[in-house]
Design a protein around this motif. Structure first.
Motif, PDB file in Angstrom:
ATOM      1  N   ALA A 113       0.855  -1.192   0.000  1.00  0.00           N
ATOM      2  CA  ALA A 113       0.000   0.000   0.000  1.00  0.00           C
ATOM      3  C   ALA A 113       0.884   1.232   0.000  1.00  0.00           C
ATOM      4  N   GLY A 114       0.322   2.326  -0.476  1.00  0.00           N
ATOM      5  CA  GLY A 114       1.049   3.578  -0.456  1.00  0.00           C
ATOM      6  C   GLY A 114       1.020   4.201   0.935  1.00  0.00           C
ATOM      7  N   LEU A 249      -4.522  -3.020   2.418  1.00  0.00           N
ATOM      8  CA  LEU A 249      -4.695  -1.985   1.397  1.00  0.00           C
ATOM      9  C   LEU A 249      -6.101  -1.395   1.467  1.00  0.00           C
ATOM     10  N   GLU A 250      -7.094  -2.234   1.689  1.00  0.00           N
ATOM     11  CA  GLU A 250      -8.477  -1.746   1.809  1.00  0.00           C
ATOM     12  C   GLU A 250      -8.604  -0.768   2.966  1.00  0.00           C
ATOM     13  N   GLY A 251      -7.993  -1.100   4.110  1.00  0.00           N
ATOM     14  CA  GLY A 251      -8.048  -0.217   5.266  1.00  0.00           C
ATOM     15  C   GLY A 251      -7.320   1.095   5.036  1.00  0.00           C
ATOM     16  N   VAL A 252      -6.149   1.025   4.384  1.00  0.00           N
ATOM     17  CA  VAL A 252      -5.392   2.233   4.059  1.00  0.00           C
ATOM     18  C   VAL A 252      -6.179   3.120   3.106  1.00  0.00           C
ATOM     19  N   GLY A 291      -3.683   5.818  -0.765  1.00  0.00           N
ATOM     20  CA  GLY A 291      -4.080   4.416  -0.730  1.00  0.00           C
ATOM     21  C   GLY A 291      -3.112   3.525  -1.476  1.00  0.00           C
ATOM     22  N   GLY A 292      -3.246   3.458  -2.797  1.00  0.00           N
ATOM     23  CA  GLY A 292      -2.378   2.615  -3.600  1.00  0.00           C
ATOM     24  C   GLY A 292      -1.035   3.264  -3.878  1.00  0.00           C
ATOM     25  N   VAL A 322       2.754  -4.695  -5.072  1.00  0.00           N
ATOM     26  CA  VAL A 322       1.578  -5.560  -5.183  1.00  0.00           C
ATOM     27  C   VAL A 322       0.301  -4.824  -4.764  1.00  0.00           C
ATOM     28  N   GLY A 323       0.441  -3.578  -4.318  1.00  0.00           N
ATOM     29  CA  GLY A 323      -0.748  -2.855  -3.901  1.00  0.00           C
ATOM     30  C   GLY A 323      -0.577  -1.356  -4.002  1.00  0.00           C
TER      31      GLY A 323
END
Length: 323
Positions: A113-114, A249-252, A291-292, A322-323
């Motif tokens: 995640a970013g 990643l969803e949470g971020v 996010g990403g 990967v995210g």
């Protein structure tokens, strides 16, 4: 001008450890399902990155994604990577330069995640090159041959300040970088121990209140919206438990969207999240989270890392992102 290769040396030691242990292939997957949530251990850099994660946890965004975060503070950079590779952490927040150096040395790292990015608006960049109020310097070129404080050597500071120097027609190493913690920088500038300092929030606003002035915006000067931070897992953990990487990643992303939609709610939470003085929290420039992962930022930074000899050649971003 020579710089100590502290980051490179630290990561080389981790790479040797990984090699001697066969890459950690026998390590058990982190976390187990409990009460419908997957507990994971996460460390992130003290300051805004840590505030971000804590805010997301408190707002329920990671719980909605199925995760229960055990969050701890770190000094960031390369220091957190040994804990990740050694299995003490499930996710580590670091900066992209440290992770790219580690990946170039063969460490099994994956960006899931970013992390922190800076603003698209230079005036809201949370980084600043600062000098005393009475300094004649109006830009980084005026600091040629002088001492400039940075929080870590041979890392993201070399990239952004080196780029600023080259844009000014100077060699990227034409100032002397001095390693100091962010909280100590304003005093060092005011006392004349260094001519300037590369500072981030909330220390930028505090330094302004103490009379220092801004002569450059290192992050946004390189690229508006530049991604500086990243969240990392081990390659084995991603392979064995891809659902954890996807949930993180969803949470971020949910937390990033929440802050973008209502930045003042995040600002209002800062005094409690970071034990900040409410007057300081009211004025600090808020980081940007997307996010990403921003591939354009990574490609730009990698190219400069090669130019400045932080790595010999770029790593394969298709493999590590990967995210």
């Amino acid at each position: 001008m020579p710089h100590p290769f502290r980051t490179t040396a630290a990561l080389t030691g981790v790479a040797l450890l990984v090699a001697s242990c066969g890459g950690g292939d026998d390590a058990a997957p982190a976390g187990t399902e409990e009460g419908g949530l997957t507990p994971i251990t996460v460390a992130d850099t003290a300051g805004a990155p840590l505030y971000f994660l804590t805010y997301g946890q408190e707002q329920g965004h990671f719980e909605d994604a199925g995760l229960d975060l055990d969050i701890s503070a770190s000094t960031g950079g390369a220091t957190v990577i040994p804990q990740l590779v050694g299995g003490d952490l499930d996710v580590a927040g670091s900066n992209v330069v440290s992770v790219l150096i580690g990946a170039a040395q063969g460490l099994p790292l994956r960006m899931v995640a970013g992390g922190t990015s800076t603003s698209e608006d230079p005036d809201q960049d949370f980084s600043a090159l600062m000098v005393p109020a009475d300094s004649p310097a109006t830009g980084i070129a005026d600091l040629q041959g002088q001492r400039v404080a940075v929080n870590t050597l041979r890392n993201i500071n070399d990239i952004v300040l080196g780029s600023m120097l080259e844009e000014a027609g100077l060699a990227y190493d034409s100032v002397e970088f001095v390693e100091l913690p962010f909280p100590d920088m304003a005093a060092a500038v005011a006392n004349g121990d260094v001519a300037g300092a590369m500072i981030i929030e909330p220390f930028v606003t505090a330094a302004e209140q103490q009379g220092l002035k801004i002569i450059g915006r290192p992050y946004s000067d390189l690229k508006p919206g530049l991604q500086i931070g990243t969240y990392v897992m081990s390659a084995q953990a991603v392979q064995e438990r891809p659902e954890v990487a996807e949930a993180f990643l969803e949470g971020v992303q949910a937390t990033a969207d929440d802050i973008a939609a209502d930045p003042e709610a995040f600002r209002a939470a800062l005094p409690e999240l970071g034990d900040l003085d409410p007057e300081l929290a009211a004025d600090v420039r808020i980081n940007l989270w997307q996010g990403g992962t921003d591939r354009e930022s990574l490609e730009l930074i990698q190219d400069l890392m090669v130019d400045y000899a932080l790595v010999e050649e770029p790593v394969d971003l298709d493999e590590i992102v990967v995210g």
